[in-house]
Design a protein around this motif. Sequence first.
Motif, PDB file in Angstrom:
ATOM      1  N   VAL A  88       0.853  -1.189   0.000  1.00 53.77           N
ATOM      2  CA  VAL A  88       0.000   0.000   0.000  1.00 53.77           C
ATOM      3  C   VAL A  88       0.887   1.237   0.000  1.00 53.77           C
ATOM      4  O   VAL A  88       1.630   1.481   0.951  1.00 53.77           O
ATOM      5  CB  VAL A  88      -0.947   0.004   1.212  1.00 53.77           C
ATOM      6  CG1 VAL A  88      -1.781   1.285   1.226  1.00 53.77           C
ATOM      7  CG2 VAL A  88      -1.865  -1.220   1.178  1.00 53.77           C
ATOM      8  N   LEU A  89       0.826   1.992  -1.071  1.00 51.79           N
ATOM      9  CA  LEU A  89       1.667   3.174  -1.207  1.00 51.79           C
ATOM     10  C   LEU A  89       1.147   4.293  -0.320  1.00 51.79           C
ATOM     11  O   LEU A  89      -0.061   4.413  -0.092  1.00 51.79           O
ATOM     12  CB  LEU A  89       1.685   3.628  -2.669  1.00 51.79           C
ATOM     13  CG  LEU A  89       2.243   2.601  -3.655  1.00 51.79           C
ATOM     14  CD1 LEU A  89       2.049   3.078  -5.088  1.00 51.79           C
ATOM     15  CD2 LEU A  89       3.715   2.324  -3.387  1.00 51.79           C
ATOM     16  N   PRO A  90       2.026   5.146   0.210  1.00 52.79           N
ATOM     17  CA  PRO A  90       1.608   6.215   1.118  1.00 52.79           C
ATOM     18  C   PRO A  90       0.707   7.220   0.424  1.00 52.79           C
ATOM     19  O   PRO A  90       0.695   7.327  -0.810  1.00 52.79           O
ATOM     20  CB  PRO A  90       2.926   6.844   1.564  1.00 52.79           C
ATOM     21  CG  PRO A  90       3.906   6.471   0.510  1.00 52.79           C
ATOM     22  CD  PRO A  90       3.478   5.132  -0.012  1.00 52.79           C
ATOM     23  N   PRO A  91      -0.074   7.969   1.195  1.00 54.90           N
ATOM     24  CA  PRO A  91      -1.047   8.902   0.617  1.00 54.90           C
ATOM     25  C   PRO A  91      -0.397  10.006  -0.193  1.00 54.90           C
ATOM     26  O   PRO A  91       0.701  10.457   0.110  1.00 54.90           O
ATOM     27  CB  PRO A  91      -1.786   9.459   1.836  1.00 54.90           C
ATOM     28  CG  PRO A  91      -0.869   9.242   2.978  1.00 54.90           C
ATOM     29  CD  PRO A  91      -0.123   7.985   2.669  1.00 54.90           C
ATOM     30  N   GLU A  92      -1.132  10.444  -1.218  1.00 55.52           N
ATOM     31  CA  GLU A  92      -0.643  11.479  -2.105  1.00 55.52           C
ATOM     32  C   GLU A  92      -1.187  12.865  -1.774  1.00 55.52           C
ATOM     33  O   GLU A  92      -0.809  13.843  -2.381  1.00 55.52           O
ATOM     34  CB  GLU A  92      -1.011  11.135  -3.557  1.00 55.52           C
ATOM     35  CG  GLU A  92      -0.362   9.868  -4.048  1.00 55.52           C
ATOM     36  CD  GLU A  92      -0.680   9.584  -5.503  1.00 55.52           C
ATOM     37  OE1 GLU A  92      -1.513  10.307  -6.078  1.00 55.52           O
ATOM     38  OE2 GLU A  92      -0.083   8.661  -6.066  1.00 55.52           O
ATOM     39  N   SER A  93      -2.134  12.932  -0.844  1.00 58.94           N
ATOM     40  CA  SER A  93      -2.722  14.221  -0.505  1.00 58.94           C
ATOM     41  C   SER A  93      -3.058  14.245   0.970  1.00 58.94           C
ATOM     42  O   SER A  93      -3.123  13.205   1.612  1.00 58.94           O
ATOM     43  CB  SER A  93      -3.986  14.456  -1.338  1.00 58.94           C
ATOM     44  OG  SER A  93      -4.946  13.450  -1.070  1.00 58.94           O
ATOM     45  N   PRO A  94      -3.297  15.418   1.567  1.00 57.76           N
ATOM     46  CA  PRO A  94      -3.630  15.497   2.982  1.00 57.76           C
ATOM     47  C   PRO A  94      -4.848  14.647   3.302  1.00 57.76           C
ATOM     48  O   PRO A  94      -5.754  14.508   2.492  1.00 57.76           O
ATOM     49  CB  PRO A  94      -3.914  16.988   3.196  1.00 57.76           C
ATOM     50  CG  PRO A  94      -3.124  17.663   2.142  1.00 57.76           C
ATOM     51  CD  PRO A  94      -3.183  16.741   0.954  1.00 57.76           C
ATOM     52  N   ALA A  95      -4.841  14.090   4.505  1.00 58.62           N
ATOM     53  CA  ALA A  95      -5.894  13.160   4.884  1.00 58.62           C
ATOM     54  C   ALA A  95      -6.313  13.356   6.321  1.00 58.62           C
ATOM     55  O   ALA A  95      -5.643  14.003   7.103  1.00 58.62           O
ATOM     56  CB  ALA A  95      -5.376  11.741   4.703  1.00 58.62           C
ATOM     57  N   VAL A  96      -7.455  12.778   6.652  1.00 60.23           N
ATOM     58  CA  VAL A  96      -7.876  12.748   8.047  1.00 60.23           C
ATOM     59  C   VAL A  96      -6.934  11.851   8.822  1.00 60.23           C
ATOM     60  O   VAL A  96      -6.745  10.694   8.456  1.00 60.23           O
ATOM     61  CB  VAL A  96      -9.308  12.193   8.170  1.00 60.23           C
ATOM     62  CG1 VAL A  96      -9.711  12.070   9.635  1.00 60.23           C
ATOM     63  CG2 VAL A  96     -10.286  13.100   7.437  1.00 60.23           C
ATOM     64  N   PRO A  97      -6.282  12.347   9.878  1.00 61.16           N
ATOM     65  CA  PRO A  97      -5.357  11.494  10.605  1.00 61.16           C
ATOM     66  C   PRO A  97      -6.080  10.335  11.257  1.00 61.16           C
ATOM     67  O   PRO A  97      -7.206  10.472  11.709  1.00 61.16           O
ATOM     68  CB  PRO A  97      -4.749  12.441  11.640  1.00 61.16           C
ATOM     69  CG  PRO A  97      -5.762  13.510  11.819  1.00 61.16           C
ATOM     70  CD  PRO A  97      -6.417  13.673  10.480  1.00 61.16           C
ATOM     71  N   LEU A 127      -1.628   4.502  14.043  1.00 62.05           N
ATOM     72  CA  LEU A 127      -0.954   5.709  13.585  1.00 62.05           C
ATOM     73  C   LEU A 127       0.499   5.465  13.203  1.00 62.05           C
ATOM     74  O   LEU A 127       1.172   6.367  12.707  1.00 62.05           O
ATOM     75  CB  LEU A 127      -1.006   6.779  14.679  1.00 62.05           C
ATOM     76  CG  LEU A 127      -2.410   7.201  15.119  1.00 62.05           C
ATOM     77  CD1 LEU A 127      -2.316   8.195  16.258  1.00 62.05           C
ATOM     78  CD2 LEU A 127      -3.198   7.771  13.973  1.00 62.05           C
ATOM     79  N   VAL A 128       1.000   4.280  13.441  1.00 61.44           N
ATOM     80  CA  VAL A 128       2.395   3.980  13.132  1.00 61.44           C
ATOM     81  C   VAL A 128       2.587   4.028  11.618  1.00 61.44           C
ATOM     82  O   VAL A 128       1.881   3.350  10.863  1.00 61.44           O
ATOM     83  CB  VAL A 128       2.789   2.588  13.660  1.00 61.44           C
ATOM     84  CG1 VAL A 128       4.217   2.249  13.256  1.00 61.44           C
ATOM     85  CG2 VAL A 128       2.635   2.541  15.178  1.00 61.44           C
ATOM     86  N   PRO A 129       3.513   4.834  11.111  1.00 56.80           N
ATOM     87  CA  PRO A 129       3.726   4.920   9.660  1.00 56.80           C
ATOM     88  C   PRO A 129       4.012   3.551   9.042  1.00 56.80           C
ATOM     89  O   PRO A 129       4.807   2.769   9.567  1.00 56.80           O
ATOM     90  CB  PRO A 129       4.942   5.847   9.538  1.00 56.80           C
ATOM     91  CG  PRO A 129       4.905   6.678  10.779  1.00 56.80           C
ATOM     92  CD  PRO A 129       4.395   5.757  11.857  1.00 56.80           C
ATOM     93  N   GLY A 130       3.324   3.272   7.950  1.00 52.30           N
ATOM     94  CA  GLY A 130       3.545   2.027   7.232  1.00 52.30           C
ATOM     95  C   GLY A 130       2.982   0.789   7.885  1.00 52.30           C
ATOM     96  O   GLY A 130       3.261  -0.328   7.440  1.00 52.30           O
ATOM     97  N   VAL A 131       2.157   0.959   8.923  1.00 55.47           N
ATOM     98  CA  VAL A 131       1.671  -0.200   9.669  1.00 55.47           C
ATOM     99  C   VAL A 131       0.926  -1.183   8.773  1.00 55.47           C
ATOM    100  O   VAL A 131       0.991  -2.402   8.973  1.00 55.47           O
ATOM    101  CB  VAL A 131       0.780   0.251  10.848  1.00 55.47           C
ATOM    102  CG1 VAL A 131      -0.493   0.935  10.368  1.00 55.47           C
ATOM    103  CG2 VAL A 131       0.427  -0.920  11.744  1.00 55.47           C
ATOM    104  N   VAL A 132       0.226  -0.673   7.755  1.00 57.44           N
ATOM    105  CA  VAL A 132      -0.610  -1.562   6.943  1.00 57.44           C
ATOM    106  C   VAL A 132       0.200  -2.505   6.061  1.00 57.44           C
ATOM    107  O   VAL A 132      -0.361  -3.445   5.491  1.00 57.44           O
ATOM    108  CB  VAL A 132      -1.590  -0.746   6.078  1.00 57.44           C
ATOM    109  CG1 VAL A 132      -2.512   0.062   6.955  1.00 57.44           C
ATOM    110  CG2 VAL A 132      -0.854   0.157   5.105  1.00 57.44           C
TER     111      VAL A 132
END
Length: 379
Positions: free
Chosen positions: A197-206, A244-249
């Motif tokens: 799953v590639l990281p988001p490309e735009s601002p998102a709801v945390p 919330l851990v980056p890349g957890v998925v």
Amino acid sequence: MFCDPAFTPVVEAFRQGMGRGGAALAVTAGGRTVVDVWGGTADEGGTRPWGRDTVVNVFSASKGVVATVALLCARRGLLDLDAPVARYWPEFTARATVAQVLSHRAGLPAIRSPLPPGSLYDFDAMASALAAEEPWWTPGERHGYHAVTFGWLAGELLRRVTGEEVRDLVAGVSGELGVPDLWIGLPRREAHRAAFVLPPESPAVPGSPSSRGGFPAAGSPLAEAMADPASVTARAFLNPADQLVPGVVNTGRWRAAQIPAANGHASARALAALYGGLLSGDLLDPETLARATTAHSDGFDEVLRGRTRFGLGYMLPNEVRPFAPRAEAFGHSGAGGSLAFADPVAGVGFAYTPNRTITVPAGPDPRWPPLLEALYGCL
């Protein structure tokens, strides 16, 4: 790959919207598959081609799968939708019915007290915490998106009435449909098939499992709610903090866990078959399906701070997430762009499963409208 020639414009729209990463698209119409295509790449570096057997985390599109299992249990007499949850789950203290849980009206979208590290992966701990939690509103009086808690609530109910884990029940539905690749928690033996799953490309709801560090538009009702750490919105998305851990998925722990509202892994083919099966009557009788796809929640959402609509576990097209052109459609979107739904008027089942994350706090994913315009133009 397969495409009925009458639906060639749909495949062309799919290819034009590919961009970085990869995706799959499947459509059923009139009880038969008319589109089953995939393309792009499935790994972080963009070198592994997306294949026929690639699966991907579909996030909240998982909720429609879990809802279908619950409705199957109701159809088989194992679950009374109007019964109090406590009939099946005696430790459950909220005075909510099964239908209120499925329609996001139970008042349990979040847990107030901070949860210890690892809670996200501990199904039993999350179910116990929710059983003891005081509702944020009187069940049935209002509704609010149970973003992650939906899965533990519905999953524990299913375990109580069947004696089986939700992951096994979903696998059973997959077998009943004769279509593999529908999972809640990806078996470790299948992990090599999962797309990165590639990281988001735009601002998102945390706090949505695929969005890390982005925020909704400043000054919006959702942003204001997220800014208050004690609000139901903030608690729904930020507790437990493991998500919330980056890349957890993309970790083995996330993929293998049982997080029924958020870590379903599937192919577009399997999801389209699920919704096509619902339309054909292969899974549910017309009366149960009609009740499940009627709006039980329609109006202001206490969590998302906008107007939403839900049936019994299925999302219905709404202002926050207008995922289909007809109000009669039902299904579920997922964080980052996944989408699966059925349109009973058009007689189509639709599923789109990308690994390129585009996070839109409200409105459709920008890849959906061209696909849907092409599809409905072919009908």
